[in-house]
Design a protein around this motif. Structure first.
Motif, short mmCIF file in Angstrom:
data_model
loop_
_atom_site.label_atom_id
_atom_site.label_comp_id
_atom_site.label_asym_id
_atom_site.label_seq_id
_atom_site.Cartn_x
_atom_site.Cartn_y
_atom_site.Cartn_z
N SER A 187 77.68 30.59 49.78
CA SER A 187 77.47 29.84 51.01
C SER A 187 78.44 28.67 51.14
CB SER A 187 76.03 29.30 51.06
OG SER A 187 75.86 28.42 52.15
N MET A 188 78.87 28.41 52.37
CA MET A 188 79.75 27.26 52.62
C MET A 188 79.03 25.94 52.36
SD MET A 188 78.22 26.19 55.65
CE MET A 188 79.43 25.11 56.32
N ARG A 189 77.72 25.98 52.19
CA ARG A 189 76.95 24.77 51.86
C ARG A 189 76.92 24.51 50.37
NH1 ARG A 189 71.40 26.35 54.60
NH2 ARG A 189 72.07 28.34 53.74
N GLU A 190 77.43 25.46 49.57
CA GLU A 190 77.36 25.36 48.12
C GLU A 190 78.74 25.47 47.49
OE1 GLU A 190 74.87 28.58 46.96
OE2 GLU A 190 73.13 27.88 48.12
N THR A 191 78.87 24.97 46.27
CA THR A 191 80.10 25.18 45.50
C THR A 191 79.93 26.42 44.62
OG1 THR A 191 79.35 23.69 43.75
CG2 THR A 191 80.76 22.76 45.47
N ILE A 192 81.03 27.11 44.41
CA ILE A 192 81.00 28.29 43.53
C ILE A 192 80.71 27.82 42.11
CG2 ILE A 192 82.39 30.20 42.64
CD1 ILE A 192 84.10 29.86 45.25
N ASP A 193 79.72 28.44 41.48
CA ASP A 193 79.34 28.07 40.12
C ASP A 193 80.46 28.49 39.16
OD1 ASP A 193 78.22 28.01 37.50
OD2 ASP A 193 76.20 28.15 38.35
N LEU A 194 81.24 27.53 38.69
CA LEU A 194 82.42 27.84 37.87
C LEU A 194 82.06 28.61 36.60
CD1 LEU A 194 84.65 24.63 38.02
CD2 LEU A 194 85.20 26.90 38.89
N ALA A 195 81.09 28.08 35.85
CA ALA A 195 80.74 28.72 34.59
C ALA A 195 80.22 30.14 34.83
CB ALA A 195 79.68 27.90 33.86
N ASP A 196 79.45 30.31 35.89
CA ASP A 196 78.85 31.62 36.17
C ASP A 196 79.91 32.63 36.63
OD1 ASP A 196 76.39 33.16 36.35
OD2 ASP A 196 76.78 33.22 38.51
N VAL A 197 80.82 32.21 37.51
CA VAL A 197 81.81 33.15 38.02
C VAL A 197 82.80 33.54 36.93
CG1 VAL A 197 83.53 31.48 38.87
CG2 VAL A 197 83.30 33.67 39.99
N ILE A 198 83.17 32.61 36.05
CA ILE A 198 84.08 32.93 34.95
C ILE A 198 83.40 33.85 33.94
CG2 ILE A 198 85.35 31.96 33.00
CD1 ILE A 198 85.87 29.49 34.80
N HIS A 199 82.13 33.56 33.66
CA HIS A 199 81.38 34.41 32.74
C HIS A 199 81.25 35.83 33.29
CE1 HIS A 199 78.37 35.70 29.85
NE2 HIS A 199 77.57 36.05 30.85
N GLY A 200 81.19 35.97 34.59
CA GLY A 200 81.03 37.27 35.21
C GLY A 200 82.28 38.11 35.26
#
Length: 296
Positions: A249-262
């Motif tokens: 969502s444009m209301r949220e920041t991309i979860d860095l740790a989660d996206v890298i882990h994925g």
């Protein structure tokens, strides 16, 4: 052996599965089937793989790819449930059960490898991400970025292809762009894209390939880049990040740790900076207006 055969390199312990791209009497040019890697190898160093399904490197990669894809689908399902809950709240506030519509971020994907581009576009389609893709040599990407950004106006730009630390290089300094096959081309393309849109939240840039100069790509304006550990990255890692950006969502920041882990390559393969997503919800869903009568 012939062009198109699948092989591994005996001197590297068969760590990567390759397809023979070119062949002469003594040397073969190889392209990784899963990793964004081009390599040369003496023909005696190659071992023919008759059944790619049984190749150990390919098996391990397929497991990671399946895990990553399943994770994306689960995240998408969770997001849809959350949006449905928000829709119910909006419906109660409007006293009307109006169905919502989704606007995921639009991707422009430039790839130096035609086969990887095909795989990438397949995954975008599976995840219903609006995306346009173009195969181009890495050296052409700066000019193409300058030409296409005003025409397509994407939310997310992916710049990838082939890269790597050069064996025969003038300097052993890994912070020097001259030590890399294509990092300078990627940096130039990112720089032009960031001149077009200076805000890191206005245009999300995912850049780099195997062993790319991570720090230089971030400094030139990328939001996400490879490779912090100068490792091989999987062909679909940039795509995974782009999909996450498209559906965050444009209301949220991309979860860095989660996206890298994925990602398939993990923390040594990709990294980035805090960035807002590109996904929006609209209300109400457009209707069929064939029955509307003109009043003027």
């Amino acid at each position: 052996m012939k062009q198109g055969d699948l092989v591994i390199r005996k001197s590297y312990g068969g760590d990567v599965l390759f397809r023979i791209a070119k062949l002469n009497k003594q040397l073969a040019t190889l392209k990784g089937t899963d990793y964004r890697l081009i390599a040369d190898a003496p023909i005696p160093d190659l071992l023919l793989i008759p059944d790619p399904e049984e190749a150990a490197p390919s098996k391990q990669v397929r497991i990671k790819v399946d895990e990553s894809t399943q994770r994306m689908r689960q995240e998408r399902q969770q997001q849809q449930r959350k949006v449905q809950q928000d829709e119910e709240k909006m419906g109660r506030a409007l006293n009307h059960n109006a169905p919502y519509f989704e606007v995921p971020g639009k991707v422009l994907h430039l790839d130096g490898d035609a086969s990887y581009l095909h795989k990438s576009m397949d995954l975008y389609r599976q995840m219903r991400v609006p995306a346009q893709g173009l195969h181009a040599h890495e050296s052409q990407m700066p000019a193409i970025v300058q030409q296409l950004l005003p025409q397509i106006n994407p939310d997310i730009l992916v710049i990838t292809g082939h890269d790597g630390v050069l064996k025969k290089r003038e300097t052993h300094d890994l912070y020097n762009l001259a030590s890399y096959k294509n990092s300078q081309n990627f940096v130039n393309a990112v720089h032009i894209a960031r001149q077009y849109e200076k805000s890191h939240d206005g245009l999300i840039i995912v850049a780099g390939a195997c062993q790319s100069h991570f720090e230089a790509l971030l400094q030139s304006g990328a939001n996400f880049a490879s490779s912090p550990g100068r490792v091989l990255i999987h062909a679909l890692d940039p795509v995974y990040i782009a999909i996450r950006a498209s559906y965050t969502s444009m209301r949220e920041t991309i979860d860095l740790a989660d996206v890298i882990h994925g990602t398939i390559s993990g923390i040594d393969g990709v990294g980035g900076i805090e960035t807002r997503g590109k996904y929006r919800v609209g209300l109400p869903r457009p209707k069929t207006l064939t029955g509307v009568k003109p009043t003027v």
